[in-house]
Structure formats: C-alpha cells, structure tokens
Design an enzyme around this catalytic site. Structure first.
Site, PDB file in Angstrom:
ATOM      1  N   ARG A   1      -0.575   9.911  -1.360  1.00  0.00           N
ATOM      2  CA  ARG A   1      -2.014  10.046  -1.248  1.00  0.00           C
ATOM      3  C   ARG A   1      -2.472  11.498  -1.309  1.00  0.00           C
ATOM      4  O   ARG A   1      -3.637  11.773  -1.599  1.00  0.00           O
ATOM      5  CB  ARG A   1      -2.504   9.418   0.054  1.00  0.00           C
ATOM      6  CG  ARG A   1      -2.094   7.981   0.188  1.00  0.00           C
ATOM      7  CD  ARG A   1      -3.117   7.083   0.785  1.00  0.00           C
ATOM      8  NE  ARG A   1      -2.525   5.925   1.439  1.00  0.00           N
ATOM      9  CZ  ARG A   1      -1.830   4.988   0.816  1.00  0.00           C
ATOM     10  NH1 ARG A   1      -1.620   5.066  -0.482  1.00  0.00           N
ATOM     11  NH2 ARG A   1      -1.328   3.965   1.493  1.00  0.00           N
TER      12      ARG A   1
ATOM     13  N   HIS B   1      -6.168  13.117  -2.772  1.00  0.00           N
ATOM     14  CA  HIS B   1      -7.086  13.856  -1.906  1.00  0.00           C
ATOM     15  C   HIS B   1      -7.145  15.337  -2.264  1.00  0.00           C
ATOM     16  O   HIS B   1      -8.132  15.999  -1.941  1.00  0.00           O
ATOM     17  CB  HIS B   1      -6.671  13.683  -0.443  1.00  0.00           C
ATOM     18  CG  HIS B   1      -6.880  12.292   0.063  1.00  0.00           C
ATOM     19  ND1 HIS B   1      -7.843  11.964   0.988  1.00  0.00           N
ATOM     20  CD2 HIS B   1      -6.256  11.115  -0.247  1.00  0.00           C
ATOM     21  CE1 HIS B   1      -7.803  10.667   1.240  1.00  0.00           C
ATOM     22  NE2 HIS B   1      -6.846  10.129   0.510  1.00  0.00           N
TER      23      HIS B   1
ATOM     24  N   ASN C   1     -10.500  12.172   5.058  1.00  0.00           N
ATOM     25  CA  ASN C   1      -9.111  12.567   5.287  1.00  0.00           C
ATOM     26  C   ASN C   1      -8.626  12.265   6.697  1.00  0.00           C
ATOM     27  O   ASN C   1      -7.438  12.007   6.908  1.00  0.00           O
ATOM     28  CB  ASN C   1      -8.929  14.064   5.005  1.00  0.00           C
ATOM     29  CG  ASN C   1      -9.042  14.387   3.529  1.00  0.00           C
ATOM     30  OD1 ASN C   1      -8.882  13.511   2.677  1.00  0.00           O
ATOM     31  ND2 ASN C   1      -9.319  15.634   3.207  1.00  0.00           N
TER      32      ASN C   1
ATOM     33  N   HIS D   1      -2.254   1.771  -3.226  1.00  0.00           N
ATOM     34  CA  HIS D   1      -2.246   1.041  -1.957  1.00  0.00           C
ATOM     35  C   HIS D   1      -1.216  -0.088  -1.960  1.00  0.00           C
ATOM     36  O   HIS D   1      -1.178  -0.891  -1.034  1.00  0.00           O
ATOM     37  CB  HIS D   1      -3.637   0.489  -1.665  1.00  0.00           C
ATOM     38  CG  HIS D   1      -4.619   1.543  -1.268  1.00  0.00           C
ATOM     39  ND1 HIS D   1      -5.957   1.295  -1.069  1.00  0.00           N
ATOM     40  CD2 HIS D   1      -4.456   2.884  -1.043  1.00  0.00           C
ATOM     41  CE1 HIS D   1      -6.567   2.415  -0.730  1.00  0.00           C
ATOM     42  NE2 HIS D   1      -5.682   3.398  -0.710  1.00  0.00           N
TER      43      HIS D   1
END
Length: 630
Positions: free
Chosen positions: A62, A66, A94, A195
C-alpha cells in the site's frame, strides 16, 4: 581578451549539489552497474518480513499507492514530521491504513543497502521494489520495475489529505480521482485488487454499518458477520479480512465483490456502479487478466513524478540537508531531455548564482562604506565639541581665572578610551549588519546562565537528542509539568542534575521570563533546587473539579476544537483525581464531535500539544474531505 567570470567560493557547494533537474529518467536495471545486489537484497528482507508477519505484505504494497498519488513517487510519505513541516503519515487516509511496521521494514532495507551501496538507492525506489516483492511473494504476478527516482525534499500532509480517497469513497469519485493521473477505469479496478491481501480495522467500516443510509448492497449473512466483528461502540482497532483469502494474492477479492462481501464501502461500490462492474466481473472470472491489468496499472502508477528537485536520502525519514540549499536551483528547474539542454540549464543556474553573489558582495561593500563613514564622524565629533567648549569657557573667564587654569596641571586623556568606545560601536554595527545579511543571531554576551559552573561543565550523553518537551507558560499545573519533563528527560537518557541545563527548553512566556529575569546568575546548583523554586513560584490554589464534571465537558456546537481542548485541559488540571496524560487525552477526545472522535482515535497523540495540532488540522480538512467523497 575575454572577461573572466569568477564564481565566489561560498557559492560553489550550491552548484555541485546532487540534484535532479526535471523528471528522472526511469528504466529497468537502473542500478545494474552501481548496485547489482539491490533487488535481491530487497527481496530477501521482504521475504523475512512476511514470514515474521503476513500482514507486512499488504502494508508494504500500500505504500506505493499512498506515496505515488501525492506529488508522484518520491518517498515523501516516509518523511517524519519536523517543527516546520507536517508529514503525510498522519494524513486523513493514512492514519487508518498505514502500519508503523511498514516504515520500519523500509528502514531495515535502507540500512542494508547503505552498507553495500551507500547513497546510491533512493527511498522512492525502495518502495517500488518492495511493493512488487510483496505481491510476488504472496502468490501474485512478478514483473520488472523501472528505477531511477529521487527522494523529495519535503512532504505535505494537506496534499495527502486532499488527494487520497476515504474508505467511504464511492466508485464515481474514485473514477474521477484516477482520471486526474491518467489512470483508466480498468486501472482503477485492477489496482483496487491490491485489497486481495491484508486486513482493515473496524474503524474503517463502522460508519458504513451503522450510519450510512441506503446501505443494502452487503450480503445479509456477511453483514451479520461484520456486525459481530465490529459491534456499535466496540473496539475499533479490531481487524477483519479484506477478502476470503487475506494472505494470498489472487482474484478472490473480485469474487467477494460479486457476492456482496466487500469489506470496505469503496470496494463494494466497484460492483454496484455500472462503469466499473464489467471489470469486476471480468477479473472475478479470469485471474490471468487481473494479473496482467494489475502489473500494467502498477507500472503506470510508478511513472508518476512531480518534476521537482530531489536527492538520495541517507535516512528515509529525514532529508539530507536544509531545503535552503536548493532554493536557487528550484527556481531554475526546467525539464531537460538532452545533454545540450541540461548543459544550457546548468549554465543558467551558474550565471544566476554568480549574479546573486555579485549583488551580495556589492551590498556588503556598501554597508562597509557606511560603517567607515559613520566611524569617521564618531571619531571627529568628540574632538570638535571639546575644542568648542574650551573656547566658550575661556571667553567668559577673567585673566585671573586663565592664570589659575594655566597653573593647574592638565588632566591627561586616556589614549585608549575614545578608540575603545568607537571600536565597540563599530563592532556593534558590523554585527547588526551581519545579522541582517546572514540571518545569524547576535550574541550580546549580557545574559548569564542561572546555574553554576559545575552544572555547566556537566556533559550530555553521546548522541543525545533533546526530546520535544511540552511547554509551560505559567498557567497550567506546575507539578504535572515537572513530572512530564522528568519523564521525557529520562527517556532521552538524562537524569538528576543534567535536567537543570534542559529545563529552560520546556518554558515559555511568563515561565521563561521567570527563568531568565528572576533567577540570579549562578544561583542554581542542583535539580532539586530549581524544582523547588519553580513549584514555589507557580503553584497556586485552584478550584477542585470532580471527575463527573470532567466527563460531562463536551465540545459545544460551533466551538472550535482547539478552544474545546484548551477548556477541557484547564478543567483536567483542576481535577482532584490524578489522570495519566494518555488517559486524559483519550477522555478529551471522547468529548469531541463524532467525526473528530472517529478520526482521532486512530492517531494516539503523544501529548495535548500534539492533540491540539492534529485536531485542528483534521477539523480544517474534514469538511472539504467529506464534501469531496460523500
């Protein structure tokens, strides 16, 4: 004969800074000659990290999303907060998603690479390689990544909060967001397949389960499971699987969405919206198609760059140098595609540096001339006035007076007195001008420390770093301030009389004035002594507040959160029952408006100052964020 251009020595370090101009050129095998072991080193550390904790794979993967979505793939996500910069780690999207372990794994990789290839591999590239390895090591596709990125010199919490989507975002808002980065609907759905591995906290879905109206897309049996996992007013730190196979990267995630078993609202709406549904169905039926689309999306995501100057950080959490070093270069940053263009850009940079240096030199020269003229006037003025006064006096005197005056011995002037005075004035002017030009504080030497030479001679431990103290301004509870100060010092490796030298760092306003103005020079010779003097000076009687009153002190309608925190804090200091700061902060958060409670519970502020800063930032960002994604 051509005129020679001289570059001031002061400016030479600026010219040779290791800074990229324009966007970095990325390609596979970028480090094949400079650090051939880089990818195998990253893969090995990632393998061990996943064996130790399976959630590490999802956490690391991830990081690429981000980081790259916020001003490009530049490692800005990894920067810690500084006194002048709020980093991205605690941005709205976050705080509920990124685990501290993931940053520690990046640190471990960076340390290993610095040993074999110092100052070669950027932290931004480490994120890209580690994300790829997280997928490959959990059963997903493996691919060749493009490398050669530079690390940013700054981070922006505001940009991160405004750009990254919320867990409550719907498919339409996600399509719009991805399109801004030239990412298609197919890319959106494929990258959402990240995911396929990992877990998420109940914190991310309680609003969907208990407050979101019209939520009828969840499978009824699955909804019961979620209610059991995440009851109303339950433990929001509890985690649930993002799909039925949370440790294996596969297409089960899409099968779950088709069945109405998406854990997050942002996931399930990919199936309910027509534009994204076709890709969800396709990937649920064809794992190979999903893998191909995912790799393509990750490569496109990795190509995002800001075009700003960068560096290769030695420590991923901090920049190597002060940003002032690159101000001139940043102004001149122009995208260059050829060697000729890069040479021309560098020539312009050097010309500007030379021009700036000449202007600075001319400015200093003008100030020196002013100093010389002022010094001449100061030296001349006393002599003229003495001579003038002598003539006036002699005119009013009688001959007898003159005779007496002549008979008296003439008092000799101090040959050094006037020149010493002038030199002091000249030094003072020079220091003032130096302060204006260089920005350096002028140390007058008039202030004398209130502690003895024995205390002053005490040495701090090796590699000591002063902690971030909570300030006391004379209005709070002095006993609690002392307790907090001692704890922070002990955690930093200092104790007993060493605390005397650090105490001033924790004072401001009235308390700072007491320390600098009221304590006699050299009067403090132990920590016990200054602690007693401090408590005697600032302890006063206060109204006793009950715990019941404290628990009922909630944020009022329209009351800014900072004012509420200040009001609650004042009450808590008057409470008859002693509260540990961590408990007090948690109780204070519970009294805030619901939206702030929902967000701030995942932050765990270190102290009330940290809480006020975070809450204020969240309050300012929340309205825009909710309006954007609701």
């Amino acid at each position: 004969m051509p005129k020679k251009t001289c570059i001031p020595l002061l400016l030479l370090p600026l010219i040779f800074l290791h800074i990229i101009i324009g966007e970095a050129q990325l390609w596979p095998g970028f480090y094949n000659t400079t650090c051939p072991e880089v990818e195998s080193t990253v893969r090995e550390i990632m393998k061990n990290a996943i064996i130790k904790e399976t959630r590490n794979a999802a956490s690391i993967m991830r990081l690429q999303f981000h980081d790259c979505f916020v001003n490009g793939c530049d490692g800005s996500l990894l920067l810690d907060d500084t006194p002048t910069m709020l980093g991205e780690k605690l941005a709205l999207s976050n705080i509920n998603s990124l685990r501290p372990d993931s940053f520690e794994i990046i640190d471990e990789i960076k340390i290993a690479l610095e040993k074999i290839c110092p100052r070669v591999i950027s932290c931004a590239d480490i994120i890209i390689m580690a994300s790829r390895d997280a997928v490959a090591l959990t059963g997903g596709p493996d691919w060749e990544v493009k490398l050669g990125r530079k690390d940013s010199l700054y981070a922006s919490q505001d940009d991160s909060s405004n750009i990254l989507p919320s867990p409550r975002a719907n498919a339409n808002s996600l399509i719009h967001l991805f399109a801004k980065f030239n990412l298609s609907t197919e890319d959106l759905v494929a990258l959402s397949g990240s995911h396929s591995i990992g877990k998420a906290r109940c914190f991310s879905i309680v609003y969907r389960l208990y407050n979101q109206s019209g939520e009828s897309t969840i499978d009824p049996h699955y909804k019961k499971e979620l209610h059991k996992l995440c009851p109303r007013d339950g433990d929001e730190d509890k985690v649930g699987n993002l799909d039925a196979t949370p440790t294996v990267f596969d297409n089960q995630y899409f099968k779950d969405l088709v069945a109405g078993k998406g854990f997050l609202n942002s996931d399930q709406t990919l199936y309910t919206v027509e534009e994204t549904r076709e890709w969800v169905v396709k990937f649920s039926e064809d794992e190979g198609a999903f893998f191909d689309a995912f790799v393509k999306g990750m490569l496109k995501l990795g190509d995002l760059q800001s075009g700003q100057p960068g560096e290769v950080r030695k420590n991923c959490r901090v920049v190597n140098r002060q940003r002032v070093d690159v101000v001139v270069v940043n102004v001149m940053a122009i995208e260059a595609n050829t060697i000729e263009e890069e040479s021309e850009n560098m020539k312009k940079i050097i010309e500007k540096l030379v021009k700036d240096g000449e202007e600075k030199g001319a400015q200093i020269k003008r100030q020196e001339e002013k100093i010389a003229n002022l010094t001449k006037k100061l030296q001349k003025r006393p002599i003229d006035e003495t001579h003038k006064n002598g003539e006036t006096e002699s005119e009013g005197k009688s001959d007898e007076s003159k005779s007496n005056a002549k008979s008296k011995p003439r008092r000799r002037r101090n040959p050094h007195g006037d020149s010493f005075c002038f030199q002091q004035i000249q030094d003072m002017i020079a220091k003032t001008i130096k302060h204006q030009l260089d920005g350096n504080p002028d140390e007058s030497g008039h202030y004398i420390k209130p502690y003895t030479e024995r205390i002053d001679a005490l040495e701090m431990p090796n590699a000591y770093q002063p902690p971030k103290f909570m300030f006391f301004d004379g209005k709070g509870n002095p006993k609690q301030h002392v307790a907090h100060f001692i704890k922070m010092c002990n955690n930093a490796g200092t104790e007993w009389d060493l605390l005397v030298k650090q105490f001033v760092r924790s004072l401001k306003e009235v308390a700072f004035d007491w320390y600098t103005d009221e304590l006699a020079p050299g009067s403090i010779d132990s920590w016990d002594q200054i602690e007693k003097m401090f408590l005697n000076r600032f302890f006063n009687t206060r109204r006793i507040v009950s715990m019941l009153e404290l628990t009922q002190a909630n944020q009022m309608e329209g009351e800014p959160v900072v004012e509420y925190i200040d009001r609650w804090r004042t009450l808590s200091l008057q409470c008859k029952d002693h509260l540990h700061e961590t408990s007090a902060i948690g109780m204070c958060i519970q009294g805030m408006h619901w939206d702030l409670v929902y967000i701030l519970q995942g932050i765990k502020p270190k102290n009330f100052q940290d809480l006020a800063t975070r809450a204020h930032e969240m309050e300012n960002s929340l309205a825009n964020h909710e309006e954007k994604y609701d």
